[in-house]
Design a protein around this motif. Structure first.
Motif, PDB file in Angstrom:
ATOM      1  N   ARG A 154      -2.285  -0.476  -9.075  1.00 17.70           N
ATOM      2  CA  ARG A 154      -2.288  -1.670  -8.228  1.00 17.70           C
ATOM      3  C   ARG A 154      -1.780  -2.891  -8.999  1.00 17.70           C
ATOM      4  O   ARG A 154      -1.063  -3.731  -8.454  1.00 17.70           O
ATOM      5  CB  ARG A 154      -3.684  -1.911  -7.654  1.00 17.70           C
ATOM      6  CG  ARG A 154      -4.083  -0.814  -6.681  1.00 17.70           C
ATOM      7  CD  ARG A 154      -5.326  -1.112  -5.870  1.00 17.70           C
ATOM      8  NE  ARG A 154      -5.565  -0.026  -4.928  1.00 17.70           N
ATOM      9  CZ  ARG A 154      -4.975   0.094  -3.739  1.00 17.70           C
ATOM     10  NH1 ARG A 154      -4.114  -0.830  -3.336  1.00 17.70           N
ATOM     11  NH2 ARG A 154      -5.246   1.118  -2.947  1.00 17.70           N
TER      12      ARG A 154
ATOM     13  N   GLU B  83       0.820  -1.206   0.000  1.00 13.25           N
ATOM     14  CA  GLU B  83       0.000   0.000   0.000  1.00 13.25           C
ATOM     15  C   GLU B  83       0.857   1.261   0.000  1.00 13.25           C
ATOM     16  O   GLU B  83       0.505   2.262  -0.644  1.00 13.25           O
ATOM     17  CB  GLU B  83      -0.936   0.003   1.207  1.00 13.25           C
ATOM     18  CG  GLU B  83      -2.039   1.051   1.132  1.00 13.25           C
ATOM     19  CD  GLU B  83      -2.945   0.880  -0.088  1.00 13.25           C
ATOM     20  OE1 GLU B  83      -3.453   1.917  -0.584  1.00 13.25           O
ATOM     21  OE2 GLU B  83      -3.136  -0.260  -0.558  1.00 13.25           O
TER      22      GLU B  83
ATOM     23  N   GLN C 212       0.511   4.153  -2.885  1.00 10.75           N
ATOM     24  CA  GLN C 212       0.268   5.566  -2.602  1.00 10.75           C
ATOM     25  C   GLN C 212       1.372   6.451  -3.183  1.00 10.75           C
ATOM     26  O   GLN C 212       1.092   7.550  -3.692  1.00 10.75           O
ATOM     27  CB  GLN C 212       0.124   5.784  -1.096  1.00 10.75           C
ATOM     28  CG  GLN C 212      -1.130   5.163  -0.504  1.00 10.75           C
ATOM     29  CD  GLN C 212      -2.400   5.593  -1.229  1.00 10.75           C
ATOM     30  OE1 GLN C 212      -2.600   6.779  -1.515  1.00 10.75           O
ATOM     31  NE2 GLN C 212      -3.255   4.619  -1.546  1.00 10.75           N
TER      32      GLN C 212
END
Length: 600
Positions: free
Chosen positions: A530, A512, A516
């Motif tokens: 992703r 994650e 970001q």
């Protein structure tokens, strides 16, 4: 087989000495071509990809024993080369070939040490999708014998898939497993291969069965077989699919489902594996073909992200966007004007616009290249069984004789993952002047040893394709500031890769955290972000090769320009870089430096 190869090595120096009229360099080329034919004997699939029909009924041997045998063969070949040839008597290009052949063996030794650390089954490029793609796209059927060979290969899928499964199970016993998401995707992809007729009662044919039907229909249309023989061959193919292909895939699926509980739900970087820090350092050496450390790569990425952001700020101001760069990223990422509709018409429009931009640059190529590829280029949507939302585009090499075109493949299942600002740049990366020119020109050079036309190194290959994106802008074919922003987006994307790849695999970043960072520094749709981050997790180091290679090619160009002044010819430089095949960056640099010296 191994005794025969050993005998050939013993005879090779004598054979070389039997041709005194040939120069040392000419003899080396002939010797290397003979050795590469021996290497190709280990790889029936590569023979097919080269457009040959030798060993046409066989697939590669995916066992560790075969890997060991090939490594020993390669080490023996280097020893034989050193005994048979005086490197000092070779010309500059032959010395490249000599050193390159030895380099590949050195790399293979290191790769052997870490082979169980590799994720042999992943969502990107693995045998479970590779074999169906190979049979559908590479195994052409022009005769009844070709179809019989195709059926033999269908039967061989069971052995090949079983060998890979065995290696994955051995790695798992050592605590080395791909992340859980990769298991899930591989399970879904494998189920897709064996879903549809004749594997179940579906009316829709599975991809392999549809391919069989189409190739048999073509044989009938050509008059090579009649309807009765077509039915017989169809029955044989159906039996191979049901008796060999289906059980192998179902065995793999069952094992993955059973072992899934042992995987990490939260993916860990390569450094978490046994020997992981050393493994990742090896991966960086392997993919960048340099000795850069993880920290050096990370810092390079941070510096490049900062530089490119400043250029993106200039375009934000040029188009009059009222907001900061983060808001501009979100605007480009989300505004409907930058997407085609998620319909078949929208998908075709995306392909059509891609072909338009490839046509646009075609007229400019002779100004920048003395050598142009003979092979044609096609743009296609990937096959349904391997298509994934947001997955990266790819290029598949054609043949030197033009019998199979180069193909630019794109994933179009979710058009919201295909931002139009990326379209033009990606066309130049995958097509011309990128991968298509690079691969085709190397394959079409008959004066190089064949292995130099065929072997691939990511730092050179992807570095050239990324350099091609910049070159296309320098060629003046961008007339839309948003598409130029997409070009910079593609470049910052590769700079971001340096940061997130090293971040996850050397610095303990979470998935994650990497997602970001990419979202904060690019306009790439989140679906694609992703997908990309998951790609880097299963391919440690690979994503770093693009920017490292591109910067080296650009550095060498500017070195040549500074040294040669008015004598510098951009076409000659490009022909030099493309004409040597896919070289490790150190050997490429030496080749360019020698060329510069010869021009002064």
């Amino acid at each position: 087989m191994r005794n025969l190869i050993a005998a050939l090595f013993l005879l090779a120096p004598l054979a070389a000495m039997a041709a005194p009229a040939a120069s040392e360099s000419e003899r080396l080329k002939q010797w290397l071509d003979e050795r590469y034919e021996e290497e190709l004997a280990f790889h029936p699939e590569k023979q097919t990809q080269l457009g040959r029909k030798t060993d046409y009924d066989k697939l590669d041997d995916y066992s560790e024993a075969a890997d060991d045998a090939e490594l020993q063969w390669h080490l023996d070949s280097v020893a034989a080369m050193e005994a048979a040839f005086d490197r000092d008597q070779l010309d500059a290009d032959a010395r490249v070939s000599y050193d390159y052949w030895a380099y590949r063996a050195e790399r293979a030794v290191e790769d052997r040490r870490w082979r169980r650390n590799h994720y042999l089954l992943n969502q990107m490029s693995s045998v479970h999708t590779g074999l169906p793609q190979f049979l559908i796209n590479y195994h052409t059927v022009d005769s009844q014998q070709d179809m019989l060979d195709y059926i033999s290969r269908l039967k061989g899928v069971a052995t090949a898939l079983g060998q890979v499964q065995e290696q994955v199970e051995l790695a798992a016993k050592e605590g080395i497993r791909a992340p859980r998401f990769a298991y899930d995707i591989v399970i879904d992809q494998s189920q897709s291969v064996v879903t549809g007729a004749p594997f179940d009662d579906s009316e829709e044919a599975a991809a392999l069965w549809a391919d069989v039907q189409g190739k048999l229909a073509a044989l009938q249309d050509s008059g090579d077989i009649d309807a009765s023989r077509a039915d017989e061959l169809r029955a044989l193919a159906r039996k191979a699919l049901l008796d060999a292909v289906a059980p192998a895939y179902r065995s793999l699926i069952a094992w993955l489902q059973q072992d899934r509980a042992n995987t990490d739900a939260e993916p860990q970087g390569a450094s978490s594996l046994p020997g992981g820090q050393d493994y990742y350092a090896y991966r960086l050496r392997s993919y960048t073909t340099t000795d850069m450390s993880a920290e050096q790569v990370h810092q390079l990425g941070l510096a490049e992200v900062k530089r490119i952001r400043s250029e993106m700020e200039a375009i934000r101001k040029e188009v009059g966007f009222d907001g900061d760069l983060a808001a501009f990223f979100e605007f480009v990422r989300s505004d409907a004007r930058f997407y085609y509709p998620n319909t078949d018409a929208g998908r075709q429009a995306y392909i059509d616009e891609t072909e338009h931009y490839l046509d646009l640059i075609a007229d400019k190529l002779p100004e920048y290249f003395g050598i142009l590829p003979k092979a044609s280029l096609e743009v296609r949507r990937v096959e349904a069984f391997r298509e994934r939302d947001g997955a990266a585009a790819s290029y598949s090499t054609g043949t030197a004789d033009g019998s199979r075109p180069g193909v630019y493949y794109m994933h179009l299942s979710d058009m919201s993952a295909n931002n139009r600002t990326d379209l033009q740049t990606t066309a130049y990366h995958e097509g011309n002047p990128g991968h298509h020119m690079q691969s085709s020109i190397a394959l079409e050079r008959s004066d190089l040893p064949l292995f130099r036309s065929d072997v691939w190194y990511s730092a050179y290959g992807e570095g050239w394709a990324l350099y091609s994106e910049l070159l296309a802008w320098e060629m003046g074919v961008y007339d839309n500031p948003y598409y130029n922003f997409g070009r910079l987006g593609a470049e910052i994307f590769r700079a971001i890769r340096l940061v997130v790849d090293t971040g996850m695999h050397a610095k303990g970043w979470s998935e994650e955290q990497a997602v970001q960072y990419m979202l904060e520094n690019s306009a790439i749709p989140e679906t694609s972000v992703r997908s990309e981050i998951q790609r880097y997790l299963v391919w440690p180091g690979q994503a770093t090769s693009y920017k490292v290679g591109m910067l080296k090619i650009l550095e060498l160009r500017e070195r040549a320009r500074a040294a040669l002044g008015d004598k510098f010819d951009i076409r000659a430089y490009h022909d030099l870089v493309l004409g040597g095949g896919s070289l490790p960056l150190g050997i490429l640099e030496r080749r360019v430096d020698e060329w510069i010296a010869s021009q002064v």
